[in-house]
Scaffold this motif. Sequence first.
Motif, mmCIF file in Angstrom:
data_model
loop_
_atom_site.group_PDB
_atom_site.id
_atom_site.type_symbol
_atom_site.label_atom_id
_atom_site.label_comp_id
_atom_site.label_asym_id
_atom_site.label_seq_id
_atom_site.Cartn_x
_atom_site.Cartn_y
_atom_site.Cartn_z
ATOM 1 N N UNK A 1 0.842 -1.191 0.000
ATOM 2 C CA UNK A 1 0.000 0.000 0.000
ATOM 3 C C UNK A 1 0.882 1.247 0.000
ATOM 4 N N UNK A 2 0.271 2.359 -0.351
ATOM 5 C CA UNK A 2 0.949 3.657 -0.229
ATOM 6 C C UNK A 2 0.972 4.078 1.235
ATOM 7 N N UNK A 3 -0.142 3.786 1.911
ATOM 8 C CA UNK A 3 -0.272 4.137 3.323
ATOM 9 C C UNK A 3 -1.226 3.145 3.963
ATOM 10 N N UNK A 4 -1.001 2.850 5.232
ATOM 11 C CA UNK A 4 -1.861 1.906 5.937
ATOM 12 C C UNK A 4 -2.858 2.651 6.802
ATOM 13 N N UNK A 5 -4.121 2.222 6.732
ATOM 14 C CA UNK A 5 -5.154 2.810 7.581
ATOM 15 C C UNK A 5 -5.111 2.154 8.952
ATOM 16 N N UNK B 1 -9.521 12.051 2.595
ATOM 17 C CA UNK B 1 -9.417 11.451 1.274
ATOM 18 C C UNK B 1 -8.287 10.426 1.275
ATOM 19 N N UNK B 2 -8.548 9.268 0.706
ATOM 20 C CA UNK B 2 -7.461 8.307 0.553
ATOM 21 C C UNK B 2 -6.694 8.623 -0.723
ATOM 22 N N UNK B 3 -5.406 8.424 -0.681
ATOM 23 C CA UNK B 3 -4.577 8.592 -1.866
ATOM 24 C C UNK B 3 -4.909 7.477 -2.865
ATOM 25 N N UNK C 1 -15.833 0.027 -3.296
ATOM 26 C CA UNK C 1 -16.538 -0.171 -2.032
ATOM 27 C C UNK C 1 -15.578 -0.490 -0.891
ATOM 28 N N UNK C 2 -14.292 -0.516 -1.180
ATOM 29 C CA UNK C 2 -13.307 -0.811 -0.142
ATOM 30 C C UNK C 2 -13.098 0.384 0.786
ATOM 31 N N UNK C 3 -13.318 1.576 0.252
ATOM 32 C CA UNK C 3 -13.143 2.784 1.062
ATOM 33 C C UNK C 3 -14.044 3.883 0.490
ATOM 34 N N UNK C 4 -15.035 4.296 1.273
ATOM 35 C CA UNK C 4 -15.962 5.355 0.867
ATOM 36 C C UNK C 4 -15.941 6.424 1.952
ATOM 37 N N UNK C 5 -15.452 7.606 1.610
ATOM 38 C CA UNK C 5 -15.358 8.646 2.638
ATOM 39 C C UNK C 5 -16.619 9.504 2.673
ATOM 40 N N UNK C 6 -16.594 10.535 3.486
ATOM 41 C CA UNK C 6 -17.799 11.312 3.769
ATOM 42 C C UNK C 6 -17.890 12.577 2.930
ATOM 43 N N UNK C 7 -17.102 12.650 1.887
ATOM 44 C CA UNK C 7 -17.137 13.810 1.015
ATOM 45 C C UNK C 7 -18.124 13.552 -0.116
ATOM 46 N N UNK C 8 -18.893 14.556 -0.465
ATOM 47 C CA UNK C 8 -19.906 14.460 -1.524
ATOM 48 C C UNK C 8 -20.978 13.427 -1.167
ATOM 49 N N UNK D 1 -12.515 -0.374 4.846
ATOM 50 C CA UNK D 1 -11.780 -1.597 5.145
ATOM 51 C C UNK D 1 -10.288 -1.311 5.233
ATOM 52 N N UNK D 2 -9.881 -0.258 4.558
ATOM 53 C CA UNK D 2 -8.477 0.126 4.526
ATOM 54 C C UNK D 2 -8.259 1.100 3.398
ATOM 55 N N UNK D 3 -7.026 1.529 3.201
ATOM 56 C CA UNK D 3 -6.669 2.324 2.033
ATOM 57 C C UNK D 3 -6.394 1.378 0.863
#
Length: 811
Positions: A36-40, A67-69, A147-154, A162-164
């Motif tokens: 990964x680029x970064x770990x959640x 926001x995830x990269x 569907x692995x990562x859905x943030x609260x923007x928009x 689940x992770x980044x």
Amino acid sequence: MKIHFILSVLILFMIGCTETTLQNKTDDWANAKWIAYKQLEDSLKIKPGVHSLGNGEDVLGTRGTTRSIVPFFRKNFSLKTEVESAIIDISGLGHYELYINGAKVGDRFLSPGWTNYDKRELYNTYDITNFIKGKYNAIGVIVGNGFYNINRERYRKLVVAYGYPKLIFKIRIKYTDGTIEHIISDDTCKTAPSPITFSSIFGGEDYDARLEQPGWSEFGFDDAKWEGAITLNDSREKLFLEMDYPLKEMQILKPKQILKLDSGRLLYDFKQNCSGIVSIKVKGNKGAKVIIRPDELIDETQNITQQSGGGPYKFSYTLKGEGIEEWKPKFTYYGFRYADVEIIEPKNTKVKTEIVALNLLHTRNSSPTVGSFKCSDTTFNKIFKLIDWGIRSNMASLATDCPHREKLGWLEQTYLIGPSMRYNYNIQKLYTKIVDDIIDSQLDNGLIPDIAPEYVVFDGGFRDSPEWGSASIIIPWQLYKWYGDKELLKKAYPMMIRYVNYLHGKLDNNLLRHGLGDWYDIGPENPGMAQLTPKTLTASAIYYYDLSIVIEVAKMLNKKTEVKKYEHWANTLKEAFQAEFYDPNTGICSTGSQTSYAMSLYTRILPEKHKEKILNNLINTIKDNDYKLTSGDIGYHFLVRTLSENGRSDILYEMNNKSDRPGYGYQIKKGATSLTESWQALPTVSNNHMMLGHLMEWFYSGLGGIYQEDNSIAYQSFVIAPQPVRTITWVQCSFMSPKGLIASNWKYFNNTFNLKVKIPDDALAKIILPDNFKKSSIEIIDSESQKIISPKIDNGTFRLSKGNYTIIAEQ
């Protein structure tokens, strides 16, 4: 010799013994790591997801706000000698795009499919031999959220993390000298942010071309400023080979009209509401931003609102200012007909940024088309197209409810619309994947949630409705009947019995009294939960149907004790149902609604000896209501089935060949180009759904007359029994069954019925002529030899084996 033979047989057995052995390659990843680029951090994960409506997100605090990269990954690799083959296994979650030496591999969209990531993660395999270029090579991958990562923007239906984004791959290099080498994902891979600055399956995607790094997936690219990928401790045991047909860009729709709005923005009208993305060609100023807001409807001022599909949702592209630039989103999609385009120029520019081209790319699951239908009635042809667009727009990695607002796998529609879908598309792989999703979503107590995968836990009937959960029983049975998949039945059987056992524990005086009922029926109030039919009736009737299926499967599997138990349960349920809902003297069932009669008749929970009386009550109810539709999501399937299978296509014709009341014709009259969520085509709810599309099945099984015999599996034996109605003078209908192509093409003119049929190899057809031609003069011609044949004819019914035939009946 004998030992070698035994070993060979043993090896073959081990290779084919179970689905898990075939799909799960835990021990064959050559020590590849998830990177990964970064770990959640675990404390920031959101599992299960949280429903975004109301105050649902209050429990999250600051979680889900970042926001995830969307990262690039790359790795150079050098080869020792000449390559015989190169095969890659790869997964990127939520979704990935793969490049070898700068060239994109494959034409998949949103790959792999989405699942319950805690239990199942899918991967894909590609032959990349032709992408290898001599000794020096590079792999590049970009990974998005899905569907692995859905943030609260928009806009979002739910928030989940689940992770980044993460990646795993293994390239198996086989050299011409027979040696094997593996190139794997590990901490030697490099990573950096991609030009995708925002990506959400629910909110859209932003791309900044100024951040592009040309050559990033090629050998020799300078990645000195890139970071080393971090390795994750995530297990490989959940990795399964994706078996379904992938999503793809299936069709390009060019704009039919471009309007300039009072605001100065442009409105593109593609004249078709469907699932998809945009593709653009643009030239202009560096830093100029093109914002595209899709929608399926416009208001009276010709502006989009995204009220029915969910907003804010947008595609955004920032120019690098170098000639004609081309772009399309990678990791999101929406349901739309219109595209509202706004261009925001940087300050102090003299030249205007210009849209050179903007198209709609229709995306869907690429399950092959297997059926076709058309007839002399233009209204029914339009209805066919309306339903078909609703179906294809909701064929994704699962059968979605809509391609914009939710994109969730609501389970009731799967088994209800499935009989219509399978006439048009080969859905065996898609529905097999849905069964996996249901198995993965079942709770320890046996409950089947209303959606699968269950990314978010809904309340009440929206989690525990028998008419929804019964997909766990009915879909495995349907797949067995349609395609002959007995192994899937065996696999699903433990799930099936756990669910009927769960429902048994919910009985109240021997009936089920919970759930959503006949969702979106037409009553005095706005559509929603059932208004005309007690939910106890629909829940109990479908449970009785579940038990009847489980009994049949238990018999097949020689589960004698369970057969006896479930037969007792079914009889007890049947007695309680009739006591509460049925008057044997009048044949009236419950409230006398269309759904009350049709569902009770079809599931055979009412006395078989009273069938004719009950059917007549149903027909009289429809006639007395001027042939108006009232059944909803659950009941309409059973209404179509009951009328069609009892030879009353005339009633279905009268109910559906109208545009002056809610129904298919009414939707078309209001401008719908895909099937809408409500019979009334309300602008406040989805205008791209498939849950009411059950008339599609009647086009094939009623008007075309093609359906399987009751005891047949995978179309070993089938019926062709056309049902001409009113002004319809011809039908052309065909269906590629598991046995081969079946065709039923007929014309009715000058008191002559001309039927041309095609029967595939290894199948037997029962031909049943329409009632008014059963006593006619009948001539049957073998189309290949042009000889008249003389099968035994009994009241207009006879059997034919493989071949093409012309049947002429004259009154």
